[in-house]
Motif scaffolding. Structure first.
Motif, PDB file in Angstrom:
ATOM      1  N   PRO A 192      10.423   8.434   4.398  1.00  0.00           N
ATOM      2  CA  PRO A 192       9.847   7.085   4.374  1.00  0.00           C
ATOM      3  C   PRO A 192      10.580   6.132   3.456  1.00  0.00           C
ATOM      4  CG  PRO A 192       8.105   8.725   4.284  1.00  0.00           C
ATOM      5  CD  PRO A 192       9.404   9.475   4.150  1.00  0.00           C
ATOM      6  N   VAL A 193      11.209   6.673   2.406  1.00  0.00           N
ATOM      7  CA  VAL A 193      11.902   5.812   1.463  1.00  0.00           C
ATOM      8  C   VAL A 193      13.107   5.113   2.106  1.00  0.00           C
ATOM      9  CG1 VAL A 193      13.559   7.507   0.536  1.00  0.00           C
ATOM     10  CG2 VAL A 193      12.612   5.738  -0.973  1.00  0.00           C
ATOM     11  N   LEU A 194      13.507   5.560   3.303  1.00  0.00           N
ATOM     12  CA  LEU A 194      14.614   4.931   4.023  1.00  0.00           C
ATOM     13  C   LEU A 194      14.124   4.041   5.166  1.00  0.00           C
ATOM     14  CD1 LEU A 194      17.293   7.786   4.290  1.00  0.00           C
ATOM     15  CD2 LEU A 194      16.861   6.175   2.439  1.00  0.00           C
ATOM     16  N   THR A 195      12.845   3.680   5.144  1.00  0.00           N
ATOM     17  CA  THR A 195      12.309   2.843   6.227  1.00  0.00           C
ATOM     18  C   THR A 195      11.797   1.528   5.655  1.00  0.00           C
ATOM     19  OG1 THR A 195      10.220   4.064   6.061  1.00  0.00           O
ATOM     20  CG2 THR A 195      11.740   4.741   7.776  1.00  0.00           C
ATOM     21  N   PHE A 196      12.735   0.658   5.321  1.00  0.00           N
ATOM     22  CA  PHE A 196      12.421  -0.714   4.932  1.00  0.00           C
ATOM     23  C   PHE A 196      13.597  -1.583   5.326  1.00  0.00           C
ATOM     24  CE2 PHE A 196      14.584   1.079   1.255  1.00  0.00           C
ATOM     25  CZ  PHE A 196      15.461   0.076   0.870  1.00  0.00           C
ATOM     26  N   CYS A 197      13.409  -2.883   5.238  1.00  0.00           N
ATOM     27  CA  CYS A 197      14.506  -3.813   5.516  1.00  0.00           C
ATOM     28  C   CYS A 197      14.197  -5.136   4.817  1.00  0.00           C
ATOM     29  CB  CYS A 197      14.700  -4.014   7.019  1.00  0.00           C
ATOM     30  SG  CYS A 197      13.449  -5.047   7.803  1.00  0.00           S
ATOM     31  N   PRO A 198      15.178  -6.015   4.684  1.00  0.00           N
ATOM     32  CA  PRO A 198      14.910  -7.321   4.057  1.00  0.00           C
ATOM     33  C   PRO A 198      13.888  -8.113   4.865  1.00  0.00           C
ATOM     34  CG  PRO A 198      17.275  -6.910   4.263  1.00  0.00           C
ATOM     35  CD  PRO A 198      16.595  -5.862   5.065  1.00  0.00           C
ATOM     36  N   LEU A 199      13.041  -8.853   4.155  1.00  0.00           N
ATOM     37  CA  LEU A 199      12.036  -9.701   4.799  1.00  0.00           C
ATOM     38  C   LEU A 199      12.039 -11.081   4.156  1.00  0.00           C
ATOM     39  CD1 LEU A 199       8.873  -7.394   5.118  1.00  0.00           C
ATOM     40  CD2 LEU A 199      10.433  -8.098   6.950  1.00  0.00           C
ATOM     41  N   PRO A 200      11.670 -12.115   4.935  1.00  0.00           N
ATOM     42  CA  PRO A 200      11.494 -13.448   4.339  1.00  0.00           C
ATOM     43  C   PRO A 200      10.376 -13.407   3.299  1.00  0.00           C
ATOM     44  CG  PRO A 200      11.526 -13.550   6.753  1.00  0.00           C
ATOM     45  CD  PRO A 200      11.409 -12.108   6.382  1.00  0.00           C
ATOM     46  N   PRO A 201      10.301 -14.377   2.389  1.00  0.00           N
ATOM     47  CA  PRO A 201       9.248 -14.374   1.363  1.00  0.00           C
ATOM     48  C   PRO A 201       7.874 -14.567   1.993  1.00  0.00           C
ATOM     49  CG  PRO A 201      10.509 -16.419   1.298  1.00  0.00           C
ATOM     50  CD  PRO A 201      11.243 -15.510   2.222  1.00  0.00           C
ATOM     51  N   PRO A 202       6.851 -13.887   1.449  1.00  0.00           N
ATOM     52  CA  PRO A 202       5.486 -14.029   1.993  1.00  0.00           C
ATOM     53  C   PRO A 202       4.805 -15.271   1.425  1.00  0.00           C
ATOM     54  CG  PRO A 202       5.483 -12.479   0.184  1.00  0.00           C
ATOM     55  CD  PRO A 202       6.925 -12.919   0.353  1.00  0.00           C
ATOM     56  N   LYS A 203       3.719 -15.675   2.062  1.00  0.00           N
ATOM     57  CA  LYS A 203       2.918 -16.792   1.542  1.00  0.00           C
ATOM     58  C   LYS A 203       1.937 -16.307   0.471  1.00  0.00           C
ATOM     59  CE  LYS A 203       3.063 -19.610   5.759  1.00  0.00           C
ATOM     60  NZ  LYS A 203       3.849 -18.687   6.580  1.00  0.00           N
ATOM     61  N   SER A 204       1.540 -15.052   0.564  1.00  0.00           N
ATOM     62  CA  SER A 204       0.639 -14.461  -0.430  1.00  0.00           C
ATOM     63  C   SER A 204       1.266 -13.173  -0.939  1.00  0.00           C
ATOM     64  CB  SER A 204      -0.736 -14.187   0.187  1.00  0.00           C
ATOM     65  OG  SER A 204      -0.610 -13.251   1.246  1.00  0.00           O
ATOM     66  N   ASP A 205       0.596 -12.547  -1.879  1.00  0.00           N
ATOM     67  CA  ASP A 205       1.139 -11.333  -2.473  1.00  0.00           C
ATOM     68  C   ASP A 205       0.038 -10.291  -2.580  1.00  0.00           C
ATOM     69  OD1 ASP A 205       2.748  -9.513  -3.690  1.00  0.00           O
ATOM     70  OD2 ASP A 205       2.674 -10.443  -5.676  1.00  0.00           O
ATOM     71  N   TRP A 206      -0.123  -9.515  -1.508  1.00  0.00           N
ATOM     72  CA  TRP A 206      -1.127  -8.467  -1.558  1.00  0.00           C
ATOM     73  C   TRP A 206      -0.503  -7.141  -1.131  1.00  0.00           C
ATOM     74  CZ3 TRP A 206      -3.725  -6.296   2.946  1.00  0.00           C
ATOM     75  CH2 TRP A 206      -3.271  -6.806   4.156  1.00  0.00           C
ATOM     76  N   THR A 207      -0.939  -6.078  -1.760  1.00  0.00           N
ATOM     77  CA  THR A 207      -0.280  -4.788  -1.633  1.00  0.00           C
ATOM     78  C   THR A 207      -0.407  -4.174  -0.240  1.00  0.00           C
ATOM     79  OG1 THR A 207      -2.271  -3.702  -2.488  1.00  0.00           O
ATOM     80  CG2 THR A 207      -0.557  -4.240  -4.069  1.00  0.00           C
ATOM     81  N   GLY A 208      -1.393  -4.628   0.541  1.00  0.00           N
ATOM     82  CA  GLY A 208      -1.575  -4.034   1.856  1.00  0.00           C
ATOM     83  C   GLY A 208      -0.755  -4.686   2.947  1.00  0.00           C
ATOM     84  N   GLU A 236      11.513  -0.387  -4.150  1.00  0.00           N
ATOM     85  CA  GLU A 236      11.444   0.079  -5.533  1.00  0.00           C
ATOM     86  C   GLU A 236      11.525   1.605  -5.602  1.00  0.00           C
ATOM     87  OE1 GLU A 236      11.673  -1.675  -8.231  1.00  0.00           O
ATOM     88  OE2 GLU A 236      11.723  -3.560  -7.098  1.00  0.00           O
ATOM     89  N   ALA A 237      10.894   2.284  -4.648  1.00  0.00           N
ATOM     90  CA  ALA A 237      10.972   3.742  -4.616  1.00  0.00           C
ATOM     91  C   ALA A 237      12.402   4.195  -4.345  1.00  0.00           C
ATOM     92  CB  ALA A 237      10.023   4.293  -3.552  1.00  0.00           C
ATOM     93  N   TYR A 238      13.089   3.482  -3.479  1.00  0.00           N
ATOM     94  CA  TYR A 238      14.491   3.807  -3.187  1.00  0.00           C
ATOM     95  C   TYR A 238      15.342   3.661  -4.440  1.00  0.00           C
ATOM     96  CZ  TYR A 238      19.050   3.721  -0.869  1.00  0.00           C
ATOM     97  OH  TYR A 238      20.350   3.986  -0.498  1.00  0.00           O
ATOM     98  N   LYS A 239      15.144   2.578  -5.167  1.00  0.00           N
ATOM     99  CA  LYS A 239      15.878   2.372  -6.414  1.00  0.00           C
ATOM    100  C   LYS A 239      15.605   3.504  -7.403  1.00  0.00           C
ATOM    101  CE  LYS A 239      15.433  -1.625  -8.324  1.00  0.00           C
ATOM    102  NZ  LYS A 239      14.809  -2.889  -8.752  1.00  0.00           N
ATOM    103  N   ASP A 240      14.347   3.896  -7.513  1.00  0.00           N
ATOM    104  CA  ASP A 240      13.960   4.879  -8.520  1.00  0.00           C
ATOM    105  C   ASP A 240      14.350   6.295  -8.133  1.00  0.00           C
ATOM    106  OD1 ASP A 240      12.571   5.627 -10.986  1.00  0.00           O
ATOM    107  OD2 ASP A 240      11.104   6.545  -9.649  1.00  0.00           O
ATOM    108  N   LYS A 241      14.036   6.694  -6.912  1.00  0.00           N
ATOM    109  CA  LYS A 241      14.215   8.091  -6.499  1.00  0.00           C
ATOM    110  C   LYS A 241      15.610   8.393  -5.965  1.00  0.00           C
ATOM    111  CE  LYS A 241       9.318   8.657  -5.365  1.00  0.00           C
ATOM    112  NZ  LYS A 241       9.050   9.435  -6.588  1.00  0.00           N
ATOM    113  N   VAL A 242      16.341   7.349  -5.562  1.00  0.00           N
ATOM    114  CA  VAL A 242      17.670   7.570  -4.990  1.00  0.00           C
ATOM    115  C   VAL A 242      18.761   6.992  -5.893  1.00  0.00           C
ATOM    116  CG1 VAL A 242      19.144   7.201  -2.988  1.00  0.00           C
ATOM    117  CG2 VAL A 242      16.695   7.557  -2.663  1.00  0.00           C
ATOM    118  N   VAL A 243      18.732   5.688  -6.100  1.00  0.00           N
ATOM    119  CA  VAL A 243      19.848   5.033  -6.792  1.00  0.00           C
ATOM    120  C   VAL A 243      19.863   5.360  -8.281  1.00  0.00           C
ATOM    121  CG1 VAL A 243      21.039   2.858  -7.161  1.00  0.00           C
ATOM    122  CG2 VAL A 243      19.631   3.153  -5.119  1.00  0.00           C
ATOM    123  N   ARG A 244      18.724   5.166  -8.958  1.00  0.00           N
ATOM    124  CA  ARG A 244      18.701   5.390 -10.410  1.00  0.00           C
ATOM    125  C   ARG A 244      18.971   6.855 -10.742  1.00  0.00           C
ATOM    126  NH1 ARG A 244      14.536   2.671 -11.239  1.00  0.00           N
ATOM    127  NH2 ARG A 244      15.551   0.746 -11.935  1.00  0.00           N
TER     128      ARG A 244
END
Length: 472
Positions: free
Chosen positions: A239-255, A266-274
Motif C-alpha cells: 500500500p505504501v506504493l499506491t499514491f500519486c500527486p494531487l491538487p490541493p484540497p479545499k479542506s483538510d480532513w483525514t478521511g 509520509e509513510a513512504y518517506k519514513d519506511k522506505v526513503v529515510r
C-alpha cells in the motif's frame, strides 16, 4: 621503588604509546572505506563495479594507481559480505556476462547490493612501515538502483510541496504528452472526496505508467519520483506504493482521498526513503557519481536539463565535507567525490576534454556547493570497459578522429565518426534535440582473457583519487 614506578608508570605508558602510534599509522594507511557508487539509470554502475573489482583482483591495467606503479601492492581478496541483511553484488555473474561468448553487458541494477574487497600493500616510508608494517585496506562497495537515489530529495518535502512540483513538471513537454492519461483521470477526481482504495490504486497505476513512459521514451527522463514505483524490489504491491500527486484540497480532513495519499507519502518517506538513507548513505566515506552525458546529449537540451535537475536535487541529500578525527561522533561525512562522464570510449580520445568540460558546465552549482563544504572534488571522462578504439579515417581529404567498434544490434565492427562534444551546455541552443547521435557499442570479444584485468579508460585515475591516500 624507582624500578617499580618505571614499570608501572613509564613502563606502562611506553607500550601504550607505541600501540597508539601503530593504530594511528594503521588508520593513515589502510583501515576501512565505504564507497558509494552513485548514478542514475544507464550510467554504468554495474559495469563500473565489475571492472573495478576485476582490475584490483588481477592487479592489471592500473598504471596510474600509485601503489601499483611503485610496486607496493601485494594482493587482494574478496571478503565475506559485510552486511548479512544486504544482498552481495553478483560480481561473478556480471563478469561472466562480459567475458562470455558472445559477450554482453550485464543487466542494470535492480536492488541494493554490497561487496567487500581487502587490499594488502606495503606502506610508504620507513617510519610508517616500522609502525604498521604491511597494511590492509578494506573496501566496502555499495551499489543501488539509480531510481532509488531520486527519492532522497523527498525527505525535505511534504505531500503538498511534492505534489505541486510534480504536477508542474507534468505540464511541460516532453512530460505533458506522456502524462495525458493520468492527468485526464486526475481531472475528474475531487481531492476532498472520501478515501477510496480502488480509486487510489487506479490513480497510482496510471501515475506509474506515466513514470515508465518518461523513463523509456526517446529522451529517457531522469527526474522520476518515487523511484520505488519504477523499481519496487521486495515492496511490489505494498500500500505504501499506491499514491500519486494531487491538487490541493479545499479542506483538510483525514478521511479524504488527499488525506490518504498524504499519509502514504509520509509513510513512504519514513519506511522506505529515510530507512534507506540511514542504513546506507549516511555511512558513506567516499562517493563516485557516474553520469551518462552522451545519452543526455542525444536527447538535446531537455535531456541535459532533466539530468542536471536530478543530480542537483539528489546530491543535496548527501553529507559532504571533510571527515575530521572525531567524525565518528556525528556519523561519517563524504570527504572525496569523483564525477565521471561514462562511456568515454563512445567518442574519439580528443573529445574527452570537452566531455569533462560539458559535465562541469551543467553541474557547476552542485560542484561549487560540494567544494564549499571542504570535500575534495574531481571530474574526468571514464570508460569502465573499453569497447572501441580511436582511429583516423580520411574523409574528403580530411583526417577525422573516429571510433571503431561493433555497434549494438550489429555483428560486424564499423568505423564511426561520432562528432564533436560541446564544451558547455550553453552551446546547445534552445533545443539541440536531433543534433547528436552518439552510438552504443557491444562489449568486444575476449575481454579479460589475458589475465590483466578488463581494459578501461582512466579507471586507475578514479581509484587513485578515491582510495590512493589510504594506500600510501
Amino acid at each position: 621503588m624507582f624500578g617499580g614506578g618505571l614499570d608501572g608508570g613509564l613502563g606502562g605508558i611506553l607500550p601504550r604509546a607505541v600501540d597508539g602510534l601503530s593504530q594511528l599509522a594503521a588508520r593513515l594507511a589502510g583501515g576501512t572505506l565505504r564507497v558509494g557508487v552513485t548514478g542514475l539509470r544507464r550510467s554504468g554502475k554495474t559495469v563500473f563495479l565489475t571492472a573495478l573489482l576485476h582490475n584490483l583482483l588481477n592487479a592489471g591495467r592500473l598504471p596510474f594507481l600509485e601503489v601499483m606503479a611503485q610496486g607496493r601492492f601485494l594482493a587482494s581478496r574478496l571478503q565475506p559480505q559485510p552486511d548479512a541483511a544486504v544482498p552481495r553484488f553478483d560480481y561473478e555473474r556480471h563478469l561472466a556476462d562480459l567475458m562470455g561468448d558472445p559477450p554482453r553487458w550485464p543487466e542494470a541494477t535492480r536492488a541494493i547490493s554490497e561487496i567487500r574487497l581487502a587490499l594488502r600493500f606495503r606502506t610508504q616510508g620507513l617510519i610508517k612501515y616500522r609502525l604498521a608494517g604491511d597494511s590492509t585496506l578494506t573496501l566496502d562497495l555499495v551499489d543501488y538502483p539509480g531510481e532509488w537515489l531520486l527519492d532522497l530529495p523527498m525527505l525535505g518535502q511534504d505531500f503538498a510541496t511534492w505534489s505541486a512540483q510534480t504536477l508542474d513538471l507534468a505540464t511541460r513537454e516532453p512530460r505533458a504528452a506522456l502524462a495525458r492519461d493520468w492527468k485526464a483521470a486526475l481531472s475528474g477526481v475531487d481531492p476532498d472526496a472520501k478515501a477510496d482504495e480502488t480509486l487510489a490504486r487506479h490513480l497510482a497505476k496510471l501515475y506509474t505508467d506515466y513514470l515508465q513512459a518518461c523513463r523509456s521514451g526517446p529522451i529517457g527522463l531522469s527526474l522520476l519520483q518515487p523511484g520505488r514505483f519504477l523499481e519496487p524490489g521486495e515492496m511490489e504491491g505494498a500500500p505504501v506504493l499506491t499514491f500519486c500527486p494531487l491538487p490541493p484540497p479545499k479542506s483538510d480532513w483525514t478521511g479524504s482521498l488527499h488525506g490518504l495519499m498524504a499519509d502514504r507519502f509520509e509513510a513512504y518517506k519514513d519506511k522506505v526513503v529515510r530507512r534507506f538513507y540511514r542504513e546506507h548513505f549516511a555511512r558513506l566515506d567516499r562517493q563516485v557519481v557516474l553520469v551518462d552525458v552522451l545519452s543526455a546529449l542525444n536527447a538535446g537540451a531537455p535531456g541535459l536539463d532533466d539530468l542536471s535537475r536530478s543530480l542537483t536535487a539528489t546530491l543535496e541529500s548527501f553529507r559532504h565535507g571533510q571527515a575530521g578525527w572525531l567524525s565518528w561522533l556525528g556519523g561519517a561525512r563524504i570527504d572525496r567525490v569523483l564525477f565521471a562522464a561514462t562511456k568515454a570510449d563512445h567518442v574519439a580520445a580528443d573529445q574527452h576534454g570537452n566531455l569533462v568540460s560539458l559535465l562541469e558546465s551543467f553541474l557547476a552549482d552542485p560542484l561549487a556547493g560540494i567544494r564549499f563544504t571542504g570535500a575534495e572534488v574531481r571530474s574526468l571522462a571514464l570508460a569502465s570497459v573499453k569497447a572501441t578504439d580511436t582511429v583516423l579515417a580520411d574523409w574528403k581529404g580530411r583526417q577525422l578522429a573516429c571510433v571503431q567498434g561493433t555497434p549494438l544490434g550489429r555483428d560486424a565492427p564499423a568505423v564511426i565518426f561520432p562528432g564533436e562534444v560541446p564544451g558547455s551546455h550553453l552551446d546547445l541552443g534552445p533545443s539541440g534535440e536531433g543534433r547528436f547521435r552518439f552510438t552504443d557499442f557491444r562489449p568486444p570479444p575476449g575481454l579479460g582473457r589475458d589475465g590483466r584485468g578488463l581494459p578501461n579508460i582512466r579507471l586507475d585515475q578514479v581509484l587513485q583519487f578515491l582510495i590512493g591516500d589510504r594506500l600510501a
